[in-house]
Scaffold this motif. Structure first.
Motif, PDB file in Angstrom:
ATOM      1  N   GLY A  71      49.329  31.573  49.829  1.00  0.00           N
ATOM      2  CA  GLY A  71      49.976  30.039  49.650  1.00  0.00           C
ATOM      3  C   GLY A  71      51.060  29.489  50.284  1.00  0.00           C
ATOM      4  O   GLY A  71      51.447  30.393  51.320  1.00  0.00           O
ATOM      5  N   GLU A  72      51.655  28.631  50.092  1.00  0.00           N
ATOM      6  CA  GLU A  72      52.830  28.010  50.586  1.00  0.00           C
ATOM      7  C   GLU A  72      53.946  28.981  50.608  1.00  0.00           C
ATOM      8  O   GLU A  72      54.410  29.424  49.719  1.00  0.00           O
ATOM      9  CB  GLU A  72      53.095  26.567  50.185  1.00  0.00           C
ATOM     10  N   PHE A  73      54.597  28.985  51.699  1.00  0.00           N
ATOM     11  CA  PHE A  73      55.986  30.104  51.736  1.00  0.00           C
ATOM     12  C   PHE A  73      57.124  29.057  51.260  1.00  0.00           C
ATOM     13  O   PHE A  73      57.266  28.009  51.518  1.00  0.00           O
ATOM     14  CB  PHE A  73      56.256  30.097  53.278  1.00  0.00           C
ATOM     15  N   LYS A  74      57.528  29.849  50.219  1.00  0.00           N
ATOM     16  CA  LYS A  74      58.718  29.285  49.482  1.00  0.00           C
ATOM     17  C   LYS A  74      60.154  29.717  50.038  1.00  0.00           C
ATOM     18  O   LYS A  74      60.478  30.794  49.788  1.00  0.00           O
ATOM     19  CB  LYS A  74      58.787  29.210  47.805  1.00  0.00           C
ATOM     20  N   GLN A 103      61.724  38.744  50.985  1.00  0.00           N
ATOM     21  CA  GLN A 103      62.234  39.965  50.166  1.00  0.00           C
ATOM     22  C   GLN A 103      63.878  39.662  50.303  1.00  0.00           C
ATOM     23  O   GLN A 103      64.569  39.182  51.365  1.00  0.00           O
ATOM     24  CB  GLN A 103      62.152  41.244  51.083  1.00  0.00           C
ATOM     25  N   LEU A 104      64.532  40.172  49.271  1.00  0.00           N
ATOM     26  CA  LEU A 104      66.070  39.890  49.260  1.00  0.00           C
ATOM     27  C   LEU A 104      66.609  41.248  49.104  1.00  0.00           C
ATOM     28  O   LEU A 104      66.088  42.154  48.539  1.00  0.00           O
ATOM     29  CB  LEU A 104      66.450  38.910  48.213  1.00  0.00           C
ATOM     30  N   LEU A 151      70.667  38.879  51.656  1.00  0.00           N
ATOM     31  CA  LEU A 151      70.272  38.819  52.967  1.00  0.00           C
ATOM     32  C   LEU A 151      68.537  38.453  52.567  1.00  0.00           C
ATOM     33  O   LEU A 151      67.991  39.026  51.778  1.00  0.00           O
ATOM     34  CB  LEU A 151      70.074  40.080  53.898  1.00  0.00           C
ATOM     35  N   PHE A 152      68.066  37.733  53.716  1.00  0.00           N
ATOM     36  CA  PHE A 152      66.602  37.272  53.544  1.00  0.00           C
ATOM     37  C   PHE A 152      65.653  37.978  54.399  1.00  0.00           C
ATOM     38  O   PHE A 152      66.042  37.994  55.715  1.00  0.00           O
ATOM     39  CB  PHE A 152      66.464  35.599  53.733  1.00  0.00           C
ATOM     40  N   HIS A 153      64.533  38.417  54.088  1.00  0.00           N
ATOM     41  CA  HIS A 153      63.617  39.104  55.301  1.00  0.00           C
ATOM     42  C   HIS A 153      62.252  38.783  54.842  1.00  0.00           C
ATOM     43  O   HIS A 153      61.817  38.696  53.733  1.00  0.00           O
ATOM     44  CB  HIS A 153      63.885  40.542  55.149  1.00  0.00           C
ATOM     45  N   THR A 154      61.469  38.440  55.870  1.00  0.00           N
ATOM     46  CA  THR A 154      60.192  38.419  55.946  1.00  0.00           C
ATOM     47  C   THR A 154      59.507  38.859  57.258  1.00  0.00           C
ATOM     48  O   THR A 154      60.292  38.563  58.024  1.00  0.00           O
ATOM     49  CB  THR A 154      59.722  36.880  55.538  1.00  0.00           C
ATOM     50  N   ARG A 155      58.102  39.316  57.107  1.00  0.00           N
ATOM     51  CA  ARG A 155      57.560  39.488  58.355  1.00  0.00           C
ATOM     52  C   ARG A 155      56.669  38.345  58.863  1.00  0.00           C
ATOM     53  O   ARG A 155      56.203  38.483  59.877  1.00  0.00           O
ATOM     54  CB  ARG A 155      56.510  40.753  58.118  1.00  0.00           C
ATOM     55  N   GLN A 156      56.862  37.140  57.962  1.00  0.00           N
ATOM     56  CA  GLN A 156      55.745  36.058  58.446  1.00  0.00           C
ATOM     57  C   GLN A 156      56.688  35.080  59.552  1.00  0.00           C
ATOM     58  O   GLN A 156      58.031  35.340  59.740  1.00  0.00           O
ATOM     59  CB  GLN A 156      55.683  35.158  57.360  1.00  0.00           C
TER      60      GLN A 156
END
Length: 315
Positions: A71-74, A103-104, A151-156
């Motif tokens: 769904g929508e990325f928050k 991911q935090l 810290l914020f992490h995403t593969r998107q």
């Protein structure tokens, strides 16, 4: 000291068990038993309850996970939730709640009178929560200062989210509002958002307001000392309004009166909101707790208003 706040233990020499609610020193702890009575005891005289305390002690990590990445990325929704323990009402647990799609990587450090201590470090998955600290709410004035680093992490393919570095010193006013259901954990508690969007001030518009002709400038009237926010006092057509419309009207009237009280340098102002379902009171207290011109707020004279009014003391 191998024990920490929130551990569930059993007395070695007595048929008692409860939660650790105080670390007195390296040898002594305080254990709150079923009747919320805290007993000081040597740490050597208690042991973990198998299947209860030991499991939770090893599982400091994610307490509930539902990795929802569809769904929508928050991108916003990092909170601290404060929730009372289901068995020991005197004890509350602090959770880092991740409502985002990131991911935090989070670190929680406490500062108690210049004693710096790491409380938690780890990964928090999207749509999950982690318990990071436990303490007695009655000892709020003794709580340390909390430093939250995230810290914020995403593969998107998403815009870069800057790290969070938030220092929080909890005060009584943070718990003045009504509890609400905490996302993900589905329990009643208090929420503090760590990634609140920053207030952006438009310098040009601000400059224009200073140079407006006198006739264009808005005149702020001095409000009454006690403002009744019951909807029937604000609108004659209240019977045709929906609940959300009523709440908006009441909140706007509150904001307008609070601004007026500040402009006219009133020492205090009282808002009569009634008891009802507590939604209006909670909304007012949430706004007051973040207002830079509010010194404190409290229940107004109970003999006159019961619990249906809030007195606001201004700086």
């Amino acid at each position: 000291m191998r024990y920490k706040l929130g551990d569930f233990v059993r007395f070695v020499d007595e048929k008692l068990e409860g939660y650790i609610t105080k670390i007195i020193d390296e040898q002594m702890i305080g254990v709150t038993v079923e009747d919320d009575f805290e007993i000081p005891v040597l740490a050597s005289k208690v042991t973990y309850v198998h299947g209860h305390g030991a499991a939770s002690h090893d599982e400091e990590a994610v307490t509930q996970t539902s990795a929802i990445t569809t769904g929508e990325f928050k991108s916003k929704g990092v909170h601290i939730a404060v929730i009372a323990d289901v068995k020991a009402n005197a004890l509350v647990h602090l959770y880092l709640v991740n409502e985002t799609s990131f991911q935090l990587l989070a670190s929680v450090v406490t500062d108690a009178q210049k004693t710096i201590k790491g409380e938690f470090v780890g990964m928090i998955e999207p749509q999950s929560a982690v318990k990071v600290y436990s303490a007695k709410l009655s000892d709020l004035q003794l709580w340390p200062k909390f430093i939250f680093q995230v810290l914020f992490h995403t593969r998107q393919n998403q815009p870069l989210e800057l790290p969070l570095n938030v220092t929080e010193q909890f005060k009584a006013k943070d718990f003045a509002g009504a509890k609400k259901i905490v996302p993900i954990l589905k329990q009643q508690g208090w929420l503090v958002q760590l990634d609140q969007p920053e207030l952006i001030i438009d310098a040009e518009k601000l400059k224009e307001s200073f140079f407006k002709p006198a006739e264009e400038k808005q005149v702020v009237q001095k409000p009454v000392a006690e403002l009744d926010l019951h909807i029937e006092k604000l609108r004659d057509d209240h019977q045709f309004l929906g609940s959300s419309e009523m709440l908006n009207i009441q909140v706007n009237a509150f904001k307008h009166a609070l601004d007026g009280a500040i402009v006219h340098q009133m020492p205090d102002i009282t808002f009569i909101h009634g008891t009802g379902n507590g939604i209006l009171k909670h909304e007012l207290h949430k706004l007051l707790s973040k207002h830079p011109k509010v010194q404190t707020f409290m229940d107004a004279r109970k003999e006159k208003f019961g619990y249906g009014a809030t007195k606001v003391v201004l700086k």
